[in-house]
Structure formats: C-alpha cells, structure tokens
Design an enzyme around this catalytic site. Structure first.
Site, PDB file in Angstrom:
ATOM      1  N   GLN A   1       0.753   6.072  11.469  1.00 25.00           N
ATOM      2  CA  GLN A   1       0.888   6.569  10.099  1.00 25.00           C
ATOM      3  C   GLN A   1       2.340   6.978   9.802  1.00 25.00           C
ATOM      4  O   GLN A   1       2.965   7.666  10.611  1.00 25.00           O
ATOM      5  CB  GLN A   1      -0.040   7.771   9.860  1.00 25.00           C
ATOM      6  CG  GLN A   1      -1.382   7.372   9.262  1.00 25.00           C
ATOM      7  CD  GLN A   1      -2.101   6.293  10.049  1.00 25.00           C
ATOM      8  OE1 GLN A   1      -2.226   6.398  11.251  1.00 25.00           O
ATOM      9  NE2 GLN A   1      -2.567   5.256   9.378  1.00 25.00           N
ATOM     10  N   GLY A   2       2.837   6.548   8.668  1.00 27.63           N
ATOM     11  CA  GLY A   2       4.214   6.860   8.285  1.00 27.63           C
ATOM     12  C   GLY A   2       5.176   5.733   8.621  1.00 27.63           C
ATOM     13  O   GLY A   2       6.283   5.689   8.113  1.00 27.63           O
ATOM     14  N   ASP A   3       4.746   4.850   9.520  1.00 27.85           N
ATOM     15  CA  ASP A   3       5.570   3.675   9.838  1.00 27.85           C
ATOM     16  C   ASP A   3       5.329   2.553   8.838  1.00 27.85           C
ATOM     17  O   ASP A   3       6.086   1.579   8.796  1.00 27.85           O
ATOM     18  CB  ASP A   3       5.242   3.151  11.244  1.00 27.85           C
ATOM     19  CG  ASP A   3       5.699   4.091  12.342  1.00 27.85           C
ATOM     20  OD1 ASP A   3       6.786   4.694  12.195  1.00 27.85           O
ATOM     21  OD2 ASP A   3       4.978   4.229  13.350  1.00 27.85           O
ATOM     22  N   SER A   4       4.270   2.664   8.073  1.00 29.84           N
ATOM     23  CA  SER A   4       3.900   1.591   7.146  1.00 29.84           C
ATOM     24  C   SER A   4       5.074   1.110   6.319  1.00 29.84           C
ATOM     25  O   SER A   4       5.916   1.906   5.888  1.00 29.84           O
ATOM     26  CB  SER A   4       2.810   2.064   6.185  1.00 29.84           C
ATOM     27  OG  SER A   4       1.566   1.872   6.770  1.00 29.84           O
TER      28      SER A   4
ATOM     29  N   HIS B   1       0.819  -1.220   0.000  1.00 32.78           N
ATOM     30  CA  HIS B   1       0.000   0.000   0.000  1.00 32.78           C
ATOM     31  C   HIS B   1       0.847   1.262   0.000  1.00 32.78           C
ATOM     32  O   HIS B   1       0.335   2.349  -0.273  1.00 32.78           O
ATOM     33  CB  HIS B   1      -1.033  -0.011   1.145  1.00 32.78           C
ATOM     34  CG  HIS B   1      -0.512   0.429   2.473  1.00 32.78           C
ATOM     35  ND1 HIS B   1      -0.115  -0.449   3.455  1.00 32.78           N
ATOM     36  CD2 HIS B   1      -0.335   1.667   2.994  1.00 32.78           C
ATOM     37  CE1 HIS B   1       0.278   0.235   4.519  1.00 32.78           C
ATOM     38  NE2 HIS B   1       0.158   1.522   4.267  1.00 32.78           N
TER      39      HIS B   1
ATOM     40  N   ASP C   1      -0.126  -7.519   1.695  1.00 38.48           N
ATOM     41  CA  ASP C   1       0.381  -6.132   1.659  1.00 38.48           C
ATOM     42  C   ASP C   1       1.907  -6.122   1.703  1.00 38.48           C
ATOM     43  O   ASP C   1       2.515  -5.713   2.690  1.00 38.48           O
ATOM     44  CB  ASP C   1      -0.217  -5.355   2.836  1.00 38.48           C
ATOM     45  CG  ASP C   1       0.035  -3.861   2.751  1.00 38.48           C
ATOM     46  OD1 ASP C   1       0.470  -3.391   1.677  1.00 38.48           O
ATOM     47  OD2 ASP C   1      -0.203  -3.168   3.764  1.00 38.48           O
TER      48      ASP C   1
HETATM   49  N1  ARG Z   1      -1.305   2.489   7.178  1.00 39.89           N
HETATM   50  C1  ARG Z   1      -0.372   3.218   7.989  1.00 39.89           C
HETATM   51  C2  ARG Z   1       0.712   3.819   7.126  1.00 39.89           C
HETATM   52  O1  ARG Z   1       0.522   3.886   5.926  1.00 39.89           O
HETATM   53  C3  ARG Z   1       0.166   2.400   9.114  1.00 39.89           C
HETATM   54  C4  ARG Z   1      -0.834   2.242  10.164  1.00 39.89           C
HETATM   55  C5  ARG Z   1      -0.399   1.359  11.253  1.00 39.89           C
HETATM   56  N2  ARG Z   1      -1.400   1.486  12.265  1.00 39.89           N
HETATM   57  C6  ARG Z   1      -1.334   0.907  13.454  1.00 39.89           C
HETATM   58  N3  ARG Z   1      -2.253   1.191  14.318  1.00 39.89           N
HETATM   59  N4  ARG Z   1      -0.349   0.117  13.746  1.00 39.89           N
HETATM   60  O2  ARG Z   1       1.675   4.380   7.595  1.00 39.89           O
END
Ligand code: ARG
Length: 246
Positions: free
Chosen positions: A199-202, A63, A109
C-alpha cells in the site's frame, strides 16, 4: 516496501503473525532512479508513486487519481527522503485516466498526469512495441516506492526498492483466477513471498531493461506466498500513453 528484516528481528517476542508478510527490500537512492516521483496531497501526505515519462508527464495508476481534481495532487521529484528539504515539486494541471479503467476489476489501471512546470529529472521510456521480451517469466525487475514496509504496516519516509522476477501469466492466473486479466496486468514476485510492493507504492515504477514496464496496481495482501504483486502491463497501453506524452 521494506527495509525489513530489521523490523522483524525481535529476539524474545513470540512469533508475530505479521512477520511473514514483511516486505523485503532495501534502501534506494533517488539519484539512481531519478524518474521515480511521489504523489502527495497539497499537505504533503504521500499516497501513491509515479514515473516521470516526459519533463511534464507522470505515468501512474488510474486507481490513484481517478475522480481526483488536479489541484489535489502534487508531484515530488528528486527526494530520497520525503521529509528532507529540497527536491522539486510540480503542480498537476490535468489528470487523464485510461477510458477502459474499471473498478473493481482494476483493468487498464493507468493514468497520465500533466504538470504545470517541467521537472529537471530525466524521464524513463515506457515499454512499447519491441519490448515484449521484458515481460517474459523470470525477467528481473525493480519496483520502487515509499509504501508500507509490511502488510498493514507503516509507510517509509525513504525510497525503497525490491527485486521481483516477472511471474508467468499461468502462475498469475493460478494465484488470482479470473481476477487476473492477462492483457491488462503482469505479475511479479518471489514464489515463496517475502518481497513485494504494498500500500502506498501504487502507481510507482516496475522497471526492467531500463524501461518502465509496469505500474504498481494491486495484490492480495502484500508479499504473501503464492500471491505476487499485480502491475499494470504498460506495453498494452503504449499507444494511448505515447499519445498523451505528445
Ligand atoms: N493498491 C495498492 C496501493 O494503492 C498497491 C498494492 C500492491 N500490492 C501488492 N501486493 N503488490 O498502494
């Protein structure tokens, strides 16, 4: 992820509804987790993380990069503080997204980036056959990234790490119902919340037993009680990943 508690230490202000979601974590030194890389735009905006799995290959989340042309992604290695000088940057020459990746289900993913030049940091081994035990409930893991330090908060210039035990598939199904796909996903988090990726860790690493067992994928908010982080279960995709690593 955070550095956290500091931001929450506001003495007289009334309770901030965001406070319970501050993601607990601590500063990490890239020297201790050298396989951790940042994905940035050519302008230097960090949008995801990744893990060096060979000198010229990065494992990340589908993603993060789906539909993105290689020229729009740079890989930054060797920096604890992304605003500091130094480190090594590599161009991306190919983006492979797992053919089973689907949005919005977010199954499979995982993506592998091929770099235009080798990075000098040592890569991390990706979990494969024989590593099933690393996914047992309660296994201690480390998640790393430059993502937001609270739900809806700002990103961190410096690398942060947090320790989150693997959640059983049953507990993850309780948290997320049919959105949790056991083959494709593994959850990790503290039952009471407070510690999580965000967010941003993905795309970034979830590590256990010295192996890369997951990539940061999704979650409901961040660090909410009863809502663990969801990670790509890399062991399921190990044959496909190894084929890309060559
Ligand atoms: N989708 C998020 C990203 O693009 C990562 C989210 C992780 N969320 C969590 N609660 N661990 O950075």
């Amino acid at each position: 992820m955070l550095a956290a508690a500091a931001a929450a230490t506001v003495s007289t202000a009334q309770a901030d509804p965001i406070t319970p979601y501050v993601v607990g974590g601590e500063a990490a030194d890239i020297a201790d987790f050298p396989y951790t890389v940042a994905l940035t735009t050519p302008d230097g905006f960090q949008f995801c993380g990744g893990s060096l799995a060979a000198a010229d290959k990065v494992v990340t989340a589908a993603h993060c990069v789906e539909g993105t042309s290689p020229s729009e992604i740079e890989v930054v290695s060797g920096l604890t503080d992304l605003t500091a000088a130094g480190g090594e940057t590599a161009e991306v020459t190919d983006v492979w997204v797992h053919p089973d990746y689907s949005d919005p289900a977010i199954s499979a993913d995982v993506a592998v980036l091929t770099l235009g030049s080798d990075l000098s940091a040592p890569p991390i081994a990706v979990a494969g056959p024989g590593d099933e035990d690393l996914y047992a409930a309660g296994t201690d893991t480390t998640v790393l990234g430059w993502g937001t330090t609270s739900e809806g908060g700002s990103a961190s210039d410096t690398l942060l790490k947090a320790s989150v035990p693997v959640t059983s598939a049953a507990d993850c199904a309780t948290a997320y119902g049919s959105d949790f796909i056991a083959d494709s996903m593994v959850c990790a988090g503290v039952p009471g919340g407070g510690v999580d990726s965000c967010q941003g860790d993905s795309g970034g690493p979830l590590v256990a037993g010295g192996k890369l067992i997951g990539a940061v994928s999704w979650g409901e908010g961040c660090a909410r009680p009863g809502k663990p982080g969801v990670y790509t279960k890399l062991i399921t995709f190990s044959a496909d990943i190894q084929a890309r690593l060559g």
